[in-house]
Design an enzyme around this catalytic site. Structure first.
Site, PDB file in Angstrom:
ATOM      1  N   ASP A   1      34.731  36.549 -43.969  1.00  0.00           N
ATOM      2  CA  ASP A   1      33.729  35.480 -43.849  1.00  0.00           C
ATOM      3  C   ASP A   1      33.525  34.855 -45.226  1.00  0.00           C
ATOM      4  O   ASP A   1      33.132  35.531 -46.175  1.00  0.00           O
ATOM      5  CB  ASP A   1      32.409  36.068 -43.335  1.00  0.00           C
ATOM      6  CG  ASP A   1      31.359  34.994 -43.040  1.00  0.00           C
ATOM      7  OD1 ASP A   1      31.643  33.790 -43.249  1.00  0.00           O
ATOM      8  OD2 ASP A   1      30.250  35.371 -42.602  1.00  0.00           O
TER       9      ASP A   1
ATOM     10  N   GLU B   1      36.252  33.436 -40.907  1.00  0.00           N
ATOM     11  CA  GLU B   1      34.985  32.796 -40.536  1.00  0.00           C
ATOM     12  C   GLU B   1      34.546  31.769 -41.580  1.00  0.00           C
ATOM     13  O   GLU B   1      34.490  32.068 -42.771  1.00  0.00           O
ATOM     14  CB  GLU B   1      33.921  33.911 -40.400  1.00  0.00           C
ATOM     15  CG  GLU B   1      32.559  33.461 -39.907  1.00  0.00           C
ATOM     16  CD  GLU B   1      31.597  34.645 -39.739  1.00  0.00           C
ATOM     17  OE1 GLU B   1      32.052  35.817 -39.752  1.00  0.00           O
ATOM     18  OE2 GLU B   1      30.387  34.401 -39.614  1.00  0.00           O
TER      19      GLU B   1
ATOM     20  N   LYS C   1      24.898  32.888 -33.010  1.00  0.00           N
ATOM     21  CA  LYS C   1      23.645  33.480 -33.503  1.00  0.00           C
ATOM     22  C   LYS C   1      22.551  32.670 -32.830  1.00  0.00           C
ATOM     23  O   LYS C   1      22.473  31.452 -33.060  1.00  0.00           O
ATOM     24  CB  LYS C   1      23.509  33.302 -35.016  1.00  0.00           C
ATOM     25  CG  LYS C   1      24.510  34.054 -35.856  1.00  0.00           C
ATOM     26  CD  LYS C   1      24.319  33.738 -37.335  1.00  0.00           C
ATOM     27  CE  LYS C   1      25.348  34.479 -38.171  1.00  0.00           C
ATOM     28  NZ  LYS C   1      25.295  34.064 -39.602  1.00  0.00           N
TER      29      LYS C   1
ATOM     30  N   SER D   1      29.180  44.011 -41.349  1.00  0.00           N
ATOM     31  CA  SER D   1      29.472  42.941 -42.290  1.00  0.00           C
ATOM     32  C   SER D   1      29.261  43.502 -43.697  1.00  0.00           C
ATOM     33  O   SER D   1      28.151  43.873 -44.064  1.00  0.00           O
ATOM     34  CB  SER D   1      28.522  41.766 -42.027  1.00  0.00           C
ATOM     35  OG  SER D   1      28.667  40.767 -43.011  1.00  0.00           O
TER      36      SER D   1
ATOM     37  N   LYS E   1      32.984  39.935 -46.756  1.00  0.00           N
ATOM     38  CA  LYS E   1      32.663  38.630 -47.321  1.00  0.00           C
ATOM     39  C   LYS E   1      33.710  38.322 -48.387  1.00  0.00           C
ATOM     40  O   LYS E   1      34.111  39.212 -49.158  1.00  0.00           O
ATOM     41  CB  LYS E   1      31.266  38.671 -47.951  1.00  0.00           C
ATOM     42  CG  LYS E   1      30.156  38.879 -46.933  1.00  0.00           C
ATOM     43  CD  LYS E   1      29.972  37.649 -46.059  1.00  0.00           C
ATOM     44  CE  LYS E   1      28.734  37.779 -45.182  1.00  0.00           C
ATOM     45  NZ  LYS E   1      28.500  36.539 -44.390  1.00  0.00           N
TER      46      LYS E   1
ATOM     47  N   ASP F   1      30.801  29.492 -37.816  1.00  0.00           N
ATOM     48  CA  ASP F   1      29.448  30.056 -37.815  1.00  0.00           C
ATOM     49  C   ASP F   1      28.507  28.902 -38.155  1.00  0.00           C
ATOM     50  O   ASP F   1      27.992  28.206 -37.272  1.00  0.00           O
ATOM     51  CB  ASP F   1      29.387  31.209 -38.843  1.00  0.00           C
ATOM     52  CG  ASP F   1      27.990  31.772 -39.085  1.00  0.00           C
ATOM     53  OD1 ASP F   1      27.019  31.248 -38.519  1.00  0.00           O
ATOM     54  OD2 ASP F   1      27.846  32.745 -39.874  1.00  0.00           O
TER      55      ASP F   1
ATOM     56  N   GLY G   1      25.029  37.996 -37.052  1.00  0.00           N
ATOM     57  CA  GLY G   1      23.770  38.637 -37.438  1.00  0.00           C
ATOM     58  C   GLY G   1      23.150  37.939 -38.624  1.00  0.00           C
ATOM     59  O   GLY G   1      23.829  37.216 -39.361  1.00  0.00           O
TER      60      GLY G   1
ATOM     61  N   LYS H   1      34.067  43.485 -41.247  1.00  0.00           N
ATOM     62  CA  LYS H   1      34.149  42.109 -41.762  1.00  0.00           C
ATOM     63  C   LYS H   1      33.801  42.194 -43.233  1.00  0.00           C
ATOM     64  O   LYS H   1      32.831  42.850 -43.599  1.00  0.00           O
ATOM     65  CB  LYS H   1      33.168  41.229 -40.994  1.00  0.00           C
ATOM     66  CG  LYS H   1      32.593  40.035 -41.746  1.00  0.00           C
ATOM     67  CD  LYS H   1      31.808  39.123 -40.807  1.00  0.00           C
ATOM     68  CE  LYS H   1      30.657  38.419 -41.510  1.00  0.00           C
ATOM     69  NZ  LYS H   1      29.865  37.567 -40.586  1.00  0.00           N
TER      70      LYS H   1
HETATM   71  O1  OSB Z   1      27.407  34.469 -42.469  1.00  0.00           O
HETATM   72  O2  OSB Z   1      27.327  35.914 -40.939  1.00  0.00           O
HETATM   73  C1  OSB Z   1      26.834  35.419 -41.956  1.00  0.00           C
HETATM   74  C2  OSB Z   1      23.812  37.463 -43.084  1.00  0.00           C
HETATM   75  C3  OSB Z   1      22.947  36.455 -43.469  1.00  0.00           C
HETATM   76  C4  OSB Z   1      23.364  35.155 -43.401  1.00  0.00           C
HETATM   77  C5  OSB Z   1      24.653  34.857 -42.929  1.00  0.00           C
HETATM   78  C6  OSB Z   1      25.513  35.842 -42.528  1.00  0.00           C
HETATM   79  C7  OSB Z   1      25.098  37.191 -42.645  1.00  0.00           C
HETATM   80  C8  OSB Z   1      25.951  38.333 -42.325  1.00  0.00           C
HETATM   81  C9  OSB Z   1      25.260  39.644 -41.983  1.00  0.00           C
HETATM   82  O3  OSB Z   1      27.152  38.318 -42.382  1.00  0.00           O
HETATM   83  C10 OSB Z   1      25.450  40.041 -40.575  1.00  0.00           C
HETATM   84  C11 OSB Z   1      24.529  41.165 -40.154  1.00  0.00           C
HETATM   85  O4  OSB Z   1      23.348  40.892 -39.821  1.00  0.00           O
HETATM   86  O5  OSB Z   1      24.966  42.309 -40.157  1.00  0.00           O
HETATM   87 MG    MG Z   2      29.058  34.006 -41.166  1.00  0.00          MG
END
Ligand code: OSB
Ligand code: MG
Length: 369
Positions: A188, A213, A262, A135, A163, A238, A290, A161
């Site tokens: 995401d 996402e 999660k 991510s 953001k 999510d 994650g 992925k």
């Molecule tokens: O939206 O998936 C998410 C990390 C913290 C809070 C929300 C998210 C995330 C990540 C990181 O996208 C995913 C990872 O742990 O590698």
């Molecule tokens: Mg997410």
């Protein structure tokens, strides 16, 4: 098993690089490590509530409060037959999924160790390697983004992925697709858009994204169903999914084609398995999200992601993608083929590095019967 002692540790670990999302910038990660003792065995779990209520309403402080006053009291000094029994005893507590999941995870590790089987085996895992992705936070420019992604691809990650947030979306996806036409790519938004942005998401249909996402409201299921009808790319929820009931609402309303699981967000492994099984029966793929976990939470994620319907690569990356030093050994690594090995030793299958754990502990407290 008689639950003799529980210790909570508030930890703070510095990220190797700031993680920028539509929710803000994180420099370090604060979580709670849960240690449960019974009959000479120790179970470990991680509560993924963060310092801030920006992803979820839960924070380290609310989770600590709920664990101390309501969850630990139900299990300490009790003789439990399964982690599910603890979950049942917490039913009166509404919400606070991350607090519940943190204690539940430590119980799963404890029970797996007592049976001398891996957590993966206890959860019904069917693989000894899982496909993993990474991510990638918002970068300062398209050029930097391309370079950062190139680095992760070279390490073997099977899917990327990124953001996105308003003003940091189409241009950046386009730049990546130009450079890497065939990689598995998904985005995401962490709820940064509204249904009025439907035309923007229609534009994204041309980039062969695996999924989009959580574009809309963090508790929304309805508007996502409206948006899904207007675009071809599958939406993935999510933030909006906290239970099997939420998953069922999303599936029946066709709000998404894919769900990110999660355990922290849904109250633990017991609920995660229910969602996993329901989605499998609906023919809906799931993947493992994650929360920038330490090795303790990551071990649980890897074990859960070894179940059959986790058919898309998870946000489960190597320890070094997050932290200079992890608090478990061996630390988690990614294989050159983009997979990660599922620990086979009893329980979470990795050792907690107590010396390193002590270094990152801000505050700790023990509870006895
Ligand atoms: O939206 O998936 C998410 C990390 C913290 C809070 C929300 C998210 C995330 C990540 C990181 O996208 C995913 C990872 O742990 O590698
Ligand atoms: Mg997410």
């Amino acid at each position: 098993m008689l639950i003799e002692n529980i210790t909570l540790r508030h930890i703070k670990m510095e990220l190797v690089s700031p993680f920028v999302t539509s929710m803000g910038t994180e420099y370090d990660e604060e979580h709670i490590i849960v240690e449960v003792k019974s009959g000479g065995l120790t179970g470990w779990g991680e509560c993924v509530a963060e310092a801030t209520p920006f992803y979820s309403y839960e924070t380290v402080k609310t989770a600590w409060h709920i664990m101390e006053e309501f969850l630990i009291r139900e299990v300490i000094g009790k003789n439990l037959n399964s982690p599910g029994e603890a979950v049942e005893s917490w039913k009166r507590v509404r919400g606070h999924m991350m607090a519940k999941a943190g204690v539940e995870a430590a119980l799963w590790d404890l029970f797996a160790k007592a049976q001398n089987i891996s957590l993966s085996q206890m959860l019904g895992g069917v693989r000894n390697k899982i496909d993993v992705g990474v991510s990638v936070g918002i970068q300062e420019s398209e050029a930097v983004l391309v370079r950062v992604v190139e680095g992760y691809l070279a390490e073997g990650y099977k899917r990327i992925k990124i953001k996105i947030s308003p003003g940091y979306d189409i241009r950046h996806i386009k730049a990546l697709r130009k450079e890497f036409p065939d990689i598995m790519l998904q985005v995401d938004a962490n709820s940064a858009y509204t249904i009025d942005d439907a035309p923007l998401f229609r534009e994204m249909d041309e980039f062969k994204l695996l999924l989009i996402e959580q574009p809309l409201g963090y508790d929304d299921i309805f508007d996502h169903s409206k948006l899904q009808k207007e675009i071809r790319t599958p939406l993935c929820l999510d933030e909006s999914i906290h239970s099997l009931e939420d998953a069922r609402a999303a599936a029946e309303l066709k709000s998404c084609g894919i769900i990110n699981i999660k355990p922290g967000r849904v109250g633990g492994f017991t609920e995660s398995i229910k969602i996993h099984d329901y989605c499998r029966d609906q023919g809906m793929p799931v993947w493992h999200g994650g929360m920038l976990e330490s090795g303790i939470g990551r071990a649980g994620n890897v074990a859960l992601a070894s179940k059959e319907n986790f058919t898309l690569p998870g946000d489960i990356s190597a320890s070094k993608r997050y932290y200079k030093e992890d608090i478990v050994y061996p630390e988690f690594t990614v294989n050159p083929d983009g997979t990660m090995d599922v620990p086979q030793l009893p329980g979470i299958g990795v050792e907690v590095d107590v010396k390193q754990l002590n270094k990152v502990t801000v505050y700790q407290k023990s509870y006895n019967a």
